[in-house]
Design an enzyme around this catalytic site. Structure first.
Site, mmCIF file in Angstrom:
data_model
loop_
_atom_site.group_PDB
_atom_site.id
_atom_site.type_symbol
_atom_site.label_atom_id
_atom_site.label_comp_id
_atom_site.label_asym_id
_atom_site.label_seq_id
_atom_site.Cartn_x
_atom_site.Cartn_y
_atom_site.Cartn_z
ATOM 1 N N ASP A 30 0.855 -1.196 0.000
ATOM 2 C CA ASP A 30 0.000 0.000 0.000
ATOM 3 C C ASP A 30 0.887 1.240 0.000
ATOM 4 O OD1 ASP A 30 -2.415 -1.433 -0.090
ATOM 5 O OD2 ASP A 30 -2.325 -1.799 2.068
ATOM 6 N N LYS A 52 0.885 -7.899 -2.610
ATOM 7 C CA LYS A 52 -0.485 -7.504 -2.954
ATOM 8 C C LYS A 52 -0.482 -6.081 -3.493
ATOM 9 C CE LYS A 52 -3.876 -6.391 0.112
ATOM 10 N NZ LYS A 52 -4.614 -5.232 -0.424
ATOM 11 N N ASP A 79 -5.576 -6.880 -5.727
ATOM 12 C CA ASP A 79 -6.727 -6.724 -4.829
ATOM 13 C C ASP A 79 -7.532 -5.483 -5.215
ATOM 14 O OD1 ASP A 79 -8.416 -7.047 -2.647
ATOM 15 O OD2 ASP A 79 -7.040 -6.075 -1.239
ATOM 16 N N LEU A 80 -8.282 -5.598 -6.313
ATOM 17 C CA LEU A 80 -9.054 -4.449 -6.792
ATOM 18 C C LEU A 80 -10.512 -4.520 -6.342
ATOM 19 C CD1 LEU A 80 -7.503 -4.013 -10.362
ATOM 20 C CD2 LEU A 80 -6.864 -2.926 -8.203
ATOM 21 N N LYS A 81 -10.900 -5.608 -5.719
ATOM 22 C CA LYS A 81 -12.245 -5.756 -5.130
ATOM 23 C C LYS A 81 -13.332 -5.241 -6.066
ATOM 24 C CE LYS A 81 -10.741 -5.367 -0.280
ATOM 25 N NZ LYS A 81 -9.338 -4.898 -0.432
ATOM 26 N N ASP A 84 -19.471 -4.284 -9.269
ATOM 27 C CA ASP A 84 -20.215 -3.588 -10.324
ATOM 28 C C ASP A 84 -21.217 -4.582 -10.905
ATOM 29 O OD1 ASP A 84 -20.899 -1.757 -12.481
ATOM 30 O OD2 ASP A 84 -18.939 -0.814 -12.160
ATOM 31 N N ILE A 85 -21.863 -4.244 -12.004
ATOM 32 C CA ILE A 85 -22.821 -5.176 -12.598
ATOM 33 C C ILE A 85 -22.051 -6.327 -13.263
ATOM 34 C CG2 ILE A 85 -24.570 -3.385 -12.929
ATOM 35 C CD1 ILE A 85 -23.787 -3.339 -15.926
ATOM 36 N N PRO A 86 -22.724 -7.467 -13.491
ATOM 37 C CA PRO A 86 -22.018 -8.657 -14.003
ATOM 38 C C PRO A 86 -21.197 -8.404 -15.263
ATOM 39 C CG PRO A 86 -24.233 -9.258 -13.284
ATOM 40 C CD PRO A 86 -24.152 -7.761 -13.172
ATOM 41 N N ASN A 87 -21.779 -7.722 -16.251
ATOM 42 C CA ASN A 87 -21.063 -7.510 -17.514
ATOM 43 C C ASN A 87 -19.768 -6.736 -17.292
ATOM 44 O OD1 ASN A 87 -21.064 -7.609 -20.501
ATOM 45 N ND2 ASN A 87 -21.121 -5.378 -20.284
ATOM 46 N N THR A 88 -19.830 -5.727 -16.419
ATOM 47 C CA THR A 88 -18.649 -4.888 -16.170
ATOM 48 C C THR A 88 -17.581 -5.653 -15.388
ATOM 49 O OG1 THR A 88 -20.053 -2.938 -16.200
ATOM 50 C CG2 THR A 88 -17.901 -2.695 -15.157
ATOM 51 N N THR A 138 -12.295 -6.806 6.845
ATOM 52 C CA THR A 138 -11.772 -7.027 8.203
ATOM 53 C C THR A 138 -11.823 -5.756 9.052
ATOM 54 O OG1 THR A 138 -9.598 -6.790 7.177
ATOM 55 C CG2 THR A 138 -10.281 -8.995 7.764
ATOM 56 N N GLN A 207 -8.176 -1.795 11.508
ATOM 57 C CA GLN A 207 -8.680 -3.169 11.433
ATOM 58 C C GLN A 207 -9.472 -3.533 12.690
ATOM 59 O OE1 GLN A 207 -8.683 -4.807 8.801
ATOM 60 N NE2 GLN A 207 -6.773 -4.704 7.653
ATOM 61 N N GLY A 227 0.176 -5.881 5.865
ATOM 62 C CA GLY A 227 0.615 -4.608 5.312
ATOM 63 C C GLY A 227 1.457 -3.831 6.284
ATOM 64 N N ARG A 228 0.813 -2.904 7.007
ATOM 65 C CA ARG A 228 1.535 -1.956 7.855
ATOM 66 C C ARG A 228 2.495 -2.560 8.876
ATOM 67 N NH1 ARG A 228 -4.013 1.204 8.585
ATOM 68 N NH2 ARG A 228 -4.627 -0.955 8.193
HETATM 69 O O1 C5P Z 1 -1.903 -2.714 6.769
HETATM 70 P P1 C5P Z 1 -2.810 -3.892 6.906
HETATM 71 O O2 C5P Z 1 -2.082 -5.138 7.384
HETATM 72 O O3 C5P Z 1 -4.042 -3.611 7.718
HETATM 73 O O4 C5P Z 1 -3.262 -4.190 5.405
HETATM 74 C C1 C5P Z 1 -4.256 -5.102 5.066
HETATM 75 C C2 C5P Z 1 -4.443 -5.114 3.578
HETATM 76 O O5 C5P Z 1 -5.427 -6.077 3.258
HETATM 77 C C3 C5P Z 1 -4.893 -3.787 3.001
HETATM 78 O O6 C5P Z 1 -4.221 -3.636 1.759
HETATM 79 C C4 C5P Z 1 -6.379 -3.966 2.780
HETATM 80 O O7 C5P Z 1 -6.832 -3.249 1.655
HETATM 81 C C5 C5P Z 1 -6.493 -5.455 2.548
HETATM 82 N N1 C5P Z 1 -7.767 -6.074 2.905
HETATM 83 C C6 C5P Z 1 -8.294 -6.025 4.175
HETATM 84 N N2 C5P Z 1 -9.499 -6.606 4.459
HETATM 85 C C7 C5P Z 1 -10.176 -7.252 3.513
HETATM 86 C C8 C5P Z 1 -9.645 -7.329 2.222
HETATM 87 C C9 C5P Z 1 -8.423 -6.732 1.946
HETATM 88 O O8 C5P Z 1 -7.659 -5.455 5.079
HETATM 89 N N3 C5P Z 1 -11.305 -7.853 3.798
#
Ligand code: C5P
Length: 251
Positions: A30, A52, A79-81, A84-88, A138, A207, A227-228
């Site tokens: 990130d 990621k 991780d673009l999550k 949107d609608i199914p076609n998109t 989360t 979180q 991440g962090r």
């Molecule tokens: O910094 P941290 O450990 O909290 O990062 C968690 C990563 O996981 C972030 O990039 C966040 O976008 C991603 N994530 C999440 N919870 C989800 C899905 C993805 O924290 N349910």
């Protein structure tokens, strides 16, 4: 391991057997720029195999950061999550697949038609990413979830979404460590990826549903997303190694 590296289609998934901790830790890059993210990867000096790429980095740097990581031999969770609608969503799966990510997320709350469209789009590709359905973020606790009109607990809602996604053709899930045991018991073949990982003594940040690396593995996770606790550490290499060591005791 029977994970995305060996699976030819998004339909073939199995829980990860015990394996190398390095193959099961995904570092969330990130960062606000591509060069910054890649400099951080260099700084880790091969300690980690998986990275990621999320919205912040992808929107700043584009697909080239994914290609760059793949060309360097790293595994990528994009991780673009999609929501949107199914076609998109189906078209978005086709758009990013050529970048070569091994894992790709779609929001389960998009519903069965969206998930089925994503699964069908992936299945038609020569080298598809493994699709993961994001259950309940989360960062959400029961009060935030209730504010969106969902009265169920995060655990019940995550199970409902995962079961629905599985029936729609997506067999990998992003969930918190708190839900992993129930998801694993209900869907034994599922691939479980868990963020919300916090080594003992580290800051929770935004979180809500968190666990230590060893507790998350014990709960049934195949992959941990961190991440962090690594990217913001004074010494990221040391932080990553400490997490890998904690994971090794469990793998
Ligand atoms: O910094 P941290 O450990 O909290 O990062 C968690 C990563 O996981 C972030 O990039 C966040 O976008 C991603 N994530 C999440 N919870 C989800 C899905 C993805 O924290 N349910």
């Amino acid at each position: 391991m029977n994970g995305p590296e060996t699976s030819a289609s998004s339909q073939l998934v199995a829980p990860a057997p015990p394996g190398l901790a390095r193959d099961r830790l995904i570092v969330a890059l990130d960062f606000p720029t591509g060069p910054g993210a890649l400099a951080f990867v260099d700084r880790l000096d091969g300690a980690c195999q998986w990275f990621k790429v999320g919205l912040e980095l992808f929107l700043a740097a584009g697909g080239s950061v994914v290609e760059n990581l793949r060309n360097r031999g790293y595994s990528v969770f994009l991780d673009l999550k999609f929501h949107d609608i199914p076609n998109t969503v189906a078209a978005a799966v086709r758009s990013v697949a050529p970048l070569g990510p091994q894992l790709l997320t779609v929001h389960a709350s998009g519903g069965p038609a969206v998930l089925a469209a994503a699964a069908e789009a992936a299945a038609a590709l020569a080298n598809p990413p493994q699709l993961l359905a994001v259950t309940v973020l989360t960062s959400m606790d029961r009060f935030q979830l209730a504010s969106t009109g969902v009265p169920e607990s995060p655990a019940d809602q995550a199970l409902l979404l995962a079961t629905m996604a599985d029936a729609s053709g997506i067999h990998g899930f992003v969930c918190s460590p708190e839900e992993s045991p129930r998801l694993r018991a209900t869907l034994p073949q599922a691939l479980l990826v868990t963020p919300g990982i916090r080594p003992a003594g580290s800051t929770r940040g935004d979180q809500s549903r968190i666990a230590t690396p060893s507790a998350a593995l014990a709960a049934g996770a195949d992959y941990l997303v961190v991440g962090r606790p690594i990217t913001q550490a004074a010494n990221p290499v040391e932080a990553a190694r400490a997490i890998l060591e904690e994971m090794s005791d469990r793998t």
